[in-house]
Every structure is written in structure tokens, then in C-alpha cells.
Motif scaffolding. Structure first.
Motif, PDB file in Angstrom:
ATOM      1  N   GLU A  10       0.867  -1.176   0.000  1.00  0.00           N
ATOM      2  CA  GLU A  10       0.000   0.000   0.000  1.00  0.00           C
ATOM      3  C   GLU A  10       0.900   1.222   0.000  1.00  0.00           C
ATOM      4  O   GLU A  10       1.926   1.243   0.692  1.00  0.00           O
ATOM      5  CB  GLU A  10      -0.921   0.014   1.213  1.00  0.00           C
ATOM      6  CG  GLU A  10      -1.996  -1.034   1.147  1.00  0.00           C
ATOM      7  CD  GLU A  10      -3.045  -0.870   2.232  1.00  0.00           C
ATOM      8  OE1 GLU A  10      -2.930   0.057   3.067  1.00  0.00           O
ATOM      9  OE2 GLU A  10      -3.979  -1.682   2.248  1.00  0.00           O
ATOM     10  N   PRO A  12       0.721   5.722  -0.350  1.00  0.00           N
ATOM     11  CA  PRO A  12      -0.050   6.950  -0.529  1.00  0.00           C
ATOM     12  C   PRO A  12       0.073   7.469  -1.965  1.00  0.00           C
ATOM     13  O   PRO A  12       1.096   7.265  -2.630  1.00  0.00           O
ATOM     14  CB  PRO A  12       0.591   7.925   0.453  1.00  0.00           C
ATOM     15  CG  PRO A  12       1.320   7.074   1.433  1.00  0.00           C
ATOM     16  CD  PRO A  12       1.737   5.847   0.681  1.00  0.00           C
ATOM     17  N   THR A  34       0.050  -3.125  -5.986  1.00  0.00           N
ATOM     18  CA  THR A  34       0.212  -2.004  -5.072  1.00  0.00           C
ATOM     19  C   THR A  34      -1.100  -1.240  -4.992  1.00  0.00           C
ATOM     20  O   THR A  34      -1.588  -0.722  -6.000  1.00  0.00           O
ATOM     21  CB  THR A  34       1.327  -1.048  -5.541  1.00  0.00           C
ATOM     22  OG1 THR A  34       2.544  -1.779  -5.668  1.00  0.00           O
ATOM     23  CG2 THR A  34       1.510   0.100  -4.561  1.00  0.00           C
ATOM     24  N   TRP A  35      -1.678  -1.206  -3.796  1.00  0.00           N
ATOM     25  CA  TRP A  35      -2.874  -0.400  -3.560  1.00  0.00           C
ATOM     26  C   TRP A  35      -2.427   1.036  -3.352  1.00  0.00           C
ATOM     27  O   TRP A  35      -1.529   1.315  -2.567  1.00  0.00           O
ATOM     28  CB  TRP A  35      -3.609  -0.882  -2.315  1.00  0.00           C
ATOM     29  CG  TRP A  35      -4.318  -2.173  -2.530  1.00  0.00           C
ATOM     30  CD1 TRP A  35      -3.883  -3.422  -2.182  1.00  0.00           C
ATOM     31  CD2 TRP A  35      -5.583  -2.348  -3.143  1.00  0.00           C
ATOM     32  NE1 TRP A  35      -4.817  -4.356  -2.543  1.00  0.00           N
ATOM     33  CE2 TRP A  35      -5.879  -3.725  -3.132  1.00  0.00           C
ATOM     34  CE3 TRP A  35      -6.520  -1.479  -3.700  1.00  0.00           C
ATOM     35  CZ2 TRP A  35      -7.046  -4.252  -3.656  1.00  0.00           C
ATOM     36  CZ3 TRP A  35      -7.684  -1.997  -4.223  1.00  0.00           C
ATOM     37  CH2 TRP A  35      -7.940  -3.362  -4.203  1.00  0.00           C
ATOM     38  N   THR A  37      -3.378   4.578  -1.869  1.00  0.00           N
ATOM     39  CA  THR A  37      -4.277   5.039  -0.819  1.00  0.00           C
ATOM     40  C   THR A  37      -4.360   6.557  -0.787  1.00  0.00           C
ATOM     41  O   THR A  37      -3.482   7.253  -1.297  1.00  0.00           O
ATOM     42  CB  THR A  37      -3.811   4.520   0.554  1.00  0.00           C
ATOM     43  OG1 THR A  37      -2.489   5.009   0.810  1.00  0.00           O
ATOM     44  CG2 THR A  37      -3.801   3.000   0.598  1.00  0.00           C
ATOM     45  N   ARG A  38      -5.467   7.045  -0.172  1.00  0.00           N
ATOM     46  CA  ARG A  38      -5.688   8.488  -0.048  1.00  0.00           C
ATOM     47  C   ARG A  38      -6.154   8.814   1.357  1.00  0.00           C
ATOM     48  O   ARG A  38      -6.804   8.004   2.005  1.00  0.00           O
ATOM     49  CB  ARG A  38      -6.759   8.957  -1.018  1.00  0.00           C
ATOM     50  CG  ARG A  38      -6.390   8.790  -2.470  1.00  0.00           C
ATOM     51  CD  ARG A  38      -7.448   9.405  -3.287  1.00  0.00           C
ATOM     52  NE  ARG A  38      -7.212  10.843  -3.245  1.00  0.00           N
ATOM     53  CZ  ARG A  38      -7.452  11.666  -4.239  1.00  0.00           C
ATOM     54  NH1 ARG A  38      -7.994  11.213  -5.332  1.00  0.00           N
ATOM     55  NH2 ARG A  38      -7.206  12.924  -4.141  1.00  0.00           N
ATOM     56  N   ASN A  41      -6.890   8.215   6.623  1.00  0.00           N
ATOM     57  CA  ASN A  41      -7.197   6.817   6.930  1.00  0.00           C
ATOM     58  C   ASN A  41      -6.611   5.842   5.911  1.00  0.00           C
ATOM     59  O   ASN A  41      -6.864   4.647   5.982  1.00  0.00           O
ATOM     60  CB  ASN A  41      -8.712   6.611   7.018  1.00  0.00           C
ATOM     61  CG  ASN A  41      -9.304   7.379   8.173  1.00  0.00           C
ATOM     62  OD1 ASN A  41      -8.664   7.569   9.192  1.00  0.00           O
ATOM     63  ND2 ASN A  41     -10.526   7.844   7.996  1.00  0.00           N
ATOM     64  N   ARG A  42      -5.879   6.387   4.943  1.00  0.00           N
ATOM     65  CA  ARG A  42      -5.250   5.571   3.888  1.00  0.00           C
ATOM     66  C   ARG A  42      -6.270   4.627   3.248  1.00  0.00           C
ATOM     67  O   ARG A  42      -6.045   3.432   3.111  1.00  0.00           O
ATOM     68  CB  ARG A  42      -4.054   4.798   4.436  1.00  0.00           C
ATOM     69  CG  ARG A  42      -2.903   5.690   4.818  1.00  0.00           C
ATOM     70  CD  ARG A  42      -1.645   4.915   5.057  1.00  0.00           C
ATOM     71  NE  ARG A  42      -1.734   4.113   6.246  1.00  0.00           N
ATOM     72  CZ  ARG A  42      -0.958   4.266   7.303  1.00  0.00           C
ATOM     73  NH1 ARG A  42      -0.042   5.195   7.316  1.00  0.00           N
ATOM     74  NH2 ARG A  42      -1.094   3.494   8.344  1.00  0.00           N
ATOM     75  N   ARG A  43      -7.381   5.209   2.813  1.00  0.00           N
ATOM     76  CA  ARG A  43      -8.406   4.420   2.131  1.00  0.00           C
ATOM     77  C   ARG A  43      -7.921   4.063   0.732  1.00  0.00           C
ATOM     78  O   ARG A  43      -7.359   4.896   0.026  1.00  0.00           O
ATOM     79  CB  ARG A  43      -9.713   5.201   2.056  1.00  0.00           C
ATOM     80  CG  ARG A  43     -10.295   5.502   3.436  1.00  0.00           C
ATOM     81  CD  ARG A  43     -11.600   6.225   3.336  1.00  0.00           C
ATOM     82  NE  ARG A  43     -12.619   5.368   2.747  1.00  0.00           N
ATOM     83  CZ  ARG A  43     -13.469   4.635   3.462  1.00  0.00           C
ATOM     84  NH1 ARG A  43     -13.417   4.669   4.775  1.00  0.00           N
ATOM     85  NH2 ARG A  43     -14.367   3.885   2.847  1.00  0.00           N
ATOM     86  N   ARG A  44      -8.159   2.832   0.343  1.00  0.00           N
ATOM     87  CA  ARG A  44      -7.742   2.378  -0.991  1.00  0.00           C
ATOM     88  C   ARG A  44      -8.557   3.108  -2.058  1.00  0.00           C
ATOM     89  O   ARG A  44      -9.782   3.128  -2.018  1.00  0.00           O
ATOM     90  CB  ARG A  44      -7.962   0.881  -1.123  1.00  0.00           C
ATOM     91  CG  ARG A  44      -7.022   0.079  -0.258  1.00  0.00           C
ATOM     92  CD  ARG A  44      -7.340  -1.383  -0.333  1.00  0.00           C
ATOM     93  NE  ARG A  44      -6.328  -2.162   0.375  1.00  0.00           N
ATOM     94  CZ  ARG A  44      -6.408  -3.460   0.534  1.00  0.00           C
ATOM     95  NH1 ARG A  44      -7.428  -4.137   0.052  1.00  0.00           N
ATOM     96  NH2 ARG A  44      -5.454  -4.101   1.165  1.00  0.00           N
ATOM     97  N   ALA A  45      -7.846   3.696  -3.010  1.00  0.00           N
ATOM     98  CA  ALA A  45      -8.488   4.460  -4.071  1.00  0.00           C
ATOM     99  C   ALA A  45      -8.285   3.821  -5.444  1.00  0.00           C
ATOM    100  O   ALA A  45      -9.122   3.971  -6.319  1.00  0.00           O
ATOM    101  CB  ALA A  45      -7.944   5.892  -4.089  1.00  0.00           C
TER     102      ALA A  45
END
Length: 95
Positions: A10, A12, A34-35, A37-38, A41-45
Motif C-alpha cells: 500500500e 499513498p 500495489t494499492w 491510498t488516499r 485513513n489511507r483508504r484504498r483508491a
């Protein structure tokens, strides 16, 4: 810094942007996912994945679409479904 587990990484979005070429190479040659994140909360985008993953997904969708089409055609042929001509649809839509 990437957050790595046994199955994926993961990262950012800002860091992914800065290392995009490397992520693509790792996906292409190493099969790494590779996820991206944003937010706090590092949500997967989004995800950077090997192309074969998406190709396999598309094949699954194509098979499912083909199965649905075959089922609908069987319904039409058996008389269990009503049909409307393309000309009629055009008239109904004012085309």
C-alpha cells in the motif's frame, strides 16, 4: 514509504506518483499489486496491478456476459420473452 504485507503493498497517492515507473515495473515483472491510498485513513483508491490480472477479469466478465446472452436468447426462442424490433425502439424513443 510503502506499507508491505505478504500479498500486496500500500502506498499513498503522492508517493505512488513519484514512483509510478517503479510500481509499473514491479507489477509487470514481479507480479506485485500495489494499492494506492488516499487521506488520513489511507483508504484504498486505486491499484497498480499486472496486466494479466485485468485481462483475466475481463475474460470472466466476457464469459458471464455470454452466459447471460445465451440464457436470454433461449428465452426468446422458447417464447418466454417478448421482443421488440429496433425500429419500434427507435420510434418509442423518438429517433
Amino acid at each position: 514509504m510503502a506499507y508491505v504485507t505478504a500479498e500486496y503493498a500500500e502506498m499513498p497517492v503522492g508517493e505512488a506518483r513519484d514512483h509510478f515507473s517503479d510500481l509499473v515495473n514491479r507489477a509487470n515483472y514481479g507480479g506485485e499489486i500495489t494499492w494506492v491510498t488516499r487521506g488520513r485513513n489511507r483508504r484504498r483508491a486505486a491499484a497498480v496491478v499486472p496486466a494479466w490480472v485485468v485481462e483475466a477479469y475481463e475474460e470472466i466478465l466476457d464469459r458471464e456476459d455470454g452466459q447471460i446472452a445465451a440464457e436470454r436468447l433461449a428465452e426468446v426462442r422458447s417464447g418466454r420473452a417478448d421482443t421488440v424490433s429496433a425500429d419500434e425502439v427507435g420510434r418509442q424513443l423518438g429517433l
